[in-house]
Design an enzyme around this catalytic site. Structure first.
Site, PDB file in Angstrom:
ATOM      1  N   LYS A 126     -54.545   1.963 -19.659  1.00  0.00           N
ATOM      2  CA  LYS A 126     -55.654   1.829 -20.608  1.00  0.00           C
ATOM      3  C   LYS A 126     -56.223   0.429 -20.463  1.00  0.00           C
ATOM      4  CE  LYS A 126     -57.694   4.275 -23.815  1.00  0.00           C
ATOM      5  NZ  LYS A 126     -57.766   5.746 -23.966  1.00  0.00           N
ATOM      6  N   ASP A 166     -63.829   5.432 -23.387  1.00  0.00           N
ATOM      7  CA  ASP A 166     -63.135   5.559 -24.668  1.00  0.00           C
ATOM      8  C   ASP A 166     -64.146   5.030 -25.691  1.00  0.00           C
ATOM      9  OD1 ASP A 166     -60.186   6.126 -25.765  1.00  0.00           O
ATOM     10  OD2 ASP A 166     -60.912   4.393 -26.878  1.00  0.00           O
TER      11      ASP A 166
END
Ligand code: NDP
Ligand code: 2IT
Length: 445
Positions: A126, A166
């Site tokens: 991430k 995201d």
């Protein structure tokens, strides 16, 4: 939590001080793993737990850029390459002022198990930045993305690490990031990023995949009680990528979605959310909740209280972490909620999740319920590798198949470990087993 796990958790807390969201995510997984470790001592013997909590690599970098007024701005960039036992690191980039290492690590940690659950060959990672895209011009967002990629490019690659979107990172940002990657490397390496537009290497259905997948997962949970979404009232939080397409799919399946929200408040639209209007306000105009209400007589904006105060049968939190508290869970229960599925990552606090479970509510944890997004990213990588573009129908069929598979894997695992209907335990154990077995096979690396 099983006492054999306590010292490992304590060490994680000691080594990662102040990273609350990360601590919460680790604790949540550890809470499920006691029976697995009792049954399979080989994982503890090989130090799998200690290793799985420590990212393989963490990159933090300066992102300098110049705003429209000619002022120099500095942001912080992150990429946490968490676990590559199952494939290249895979996971999104979040641009939001709240981003710091603890948030990137919580998301990266969750992503390991989520990606494992999809059954696809993708590891977990991430990244992101504390950059706030809100109120920034297109040109500023482009310059920021170019500066971000000027450092990130050396760490990523189609076989190494494949970022996507995201919060705050959608098609526009992926375009600017890919443009800079291509320029620096002189390679048209489509598989280095997912969430690309279909006109230059993206996959159909990727935009819709997370929201659609969350609703498909919900439909599977309801089916275990002989129910379906048809005719149910649904509340959704958020008004971004996940929320929009959760509303779309819920409506397609005959439900009435009556809410959405953003950081200015929540909207109740008892006539059912007007999807085209929502998309125009949010995707085209980049507007606020009030702009929707101004154009929709049946809707009102509420700026105090919580979106979970609205009585519904099904609740889909699709905004951000810890947005559904224990008090919200009690309100939902009082109002007769039947199912809650996490479109966002970790939106329910641990107490809220426990309260819903105790109350007999079907509860789909994010690492299962929102895995359709990353699974469709893996389908995008597959299309890129074969230089192909699948039809919408074929891709959506694949997504549906994957969501049913994830649902059944969670349900079966929960049952096998003596906790039927507990999707949290099912998701954590099934995800863990797939990664842990790969880690055992690859040796101490
Ligand atoms: P978007 O940026 O498209 O939308 C986010 C929405 O949530 C916006 O309406 C935003 O409101 C709201 N929001 C975000 N942070 C806050 C906050 N701190 N307080 C109040 N509202 C907030 O993001 P996505 O839809 O892509 O992501 C939503 C969630 O889904 C995140 O948890 C993400 O990690 C998760 N997720 C996303 C996937 C994807 O494929 N995109 C896949 C799996 C999970 P505002 O604009 O006012 O800030
Ligand atoms: O949280 C997530 O799964 C995402 N933001 C999507 C990640 C991806 O690589 O598609």
């Amino acid at each position: 939590m099983d006492t054999s796990l306590t010292p490992v958790l304590e060490e994680v807390l000691r080594r990662n001080p102040g990273e609350q969201e990360f601590h919460q995510a680790v604790r949540e997984v550890f809470d499920s793993l006691g029976p697995v470790l009792a049954k399979h001592p080989q994982y503890a013997d090989a130090g799998v737990l200690e290793r799985i909590c420590e990212p393989e690599r963490q990159i933090i970098f300066r992102v300098p850029w110049v705003d429209d007024a000619g002022r120099v701005q500095i942001n912080r960039g992150f990429r946490v390459e968490y676990n590559s036992a199952l494939g290249p690191y895979k996971g999104g980039l979040r641009f939001h002022p709240s981003v710091y290492l603890g948030i990137v690590k919580f998301l990266g940690f969750e992503q390991i198990f989520k990606n494992a659950l999809t059954g696809m060959p993708i590891g977990g990672g991430k990244g992101g930045s504390d950059f706030d895209p809100r109120g920034r011009s297109d040109a500023e967002v482009m310059r920021f993305c170019q500066s971000f990629m000027t450092e990130l490019y050396r760490h990523i690659g189609e076989h190494t690490d494949v970022p996507a979107g995201d919060i705050g990172v959608g098609g526009r940002e992926i375009g600017y990031l890919f443009g800079q990657y291509k320029r620096i490397t002189n390679r048209y390496e489509s598989g280095v990023l997912t969430g690309k537009a279909v006109t230059w290497g993206g996959s159909l259905v990727r935009t819709e995949a997370t929201g659609y997948g969350t609703v498909l997962f919900t439909e599977q949970m309801l089916a275990t009680r002989g129910m379906s979404l048809d005719g149910l009232r649904v509340s959704v939080s958020g008004a971004g990528n996940v929320a929009t397409y959760a509303i779309a799919k819920a409506q397609h399946l005959g439900a009435r979605a009556v809410t959405f929200s953003d950081s200015s408040g929540y909207v109740v639209d008892d006539a059912g959310v007007d999807l085209e209007l929502l998309r125009d306000v949010k995707e085209v105009q980049r507007g606020r909740a009030a702009d929707y209400v101004a154009r929709r007589p049946s809707a009102r904006l509420v700026t105090d209280g919580s979106v979970w105060d609205v009585p519904v049968d099904v609740a889909l939190p699709c905004a951000t972490q810890n947005e559904l508290t224990e008090a919200d869970a009690r309100t939902l229960l009082r109002n007769g909620v039947v199912a809650v599925a996490e479109g966002a990552n970790m939106p329910a606090t641990p107490d809220a999740a426990a309260t819903l479970h105790r109350g007999g509510v079907l509860f789909g944890p994010g690492k299962a319920a929102n895995a359709g997004g990353v699974a469709t990213s893996a389908l995008e990588m597959q299309q890129n590798a074969s230089r192909d573009l699948w039809s919408f129908e074929h891709t959506e069929d694949r997504l549906a198949e994957i969501m049913v598979g994830i649902h059944d894997r969670c349900a079966q695992t929960a049952e096998e470990y003596g906790m039927p209907g507990n999707y949290v335990v099912g998701a954590n154990i099934a995800g863990f087993l797939r990664v842990a077995d790969a880690m055992l096979a690859l040796g101490v690396v």
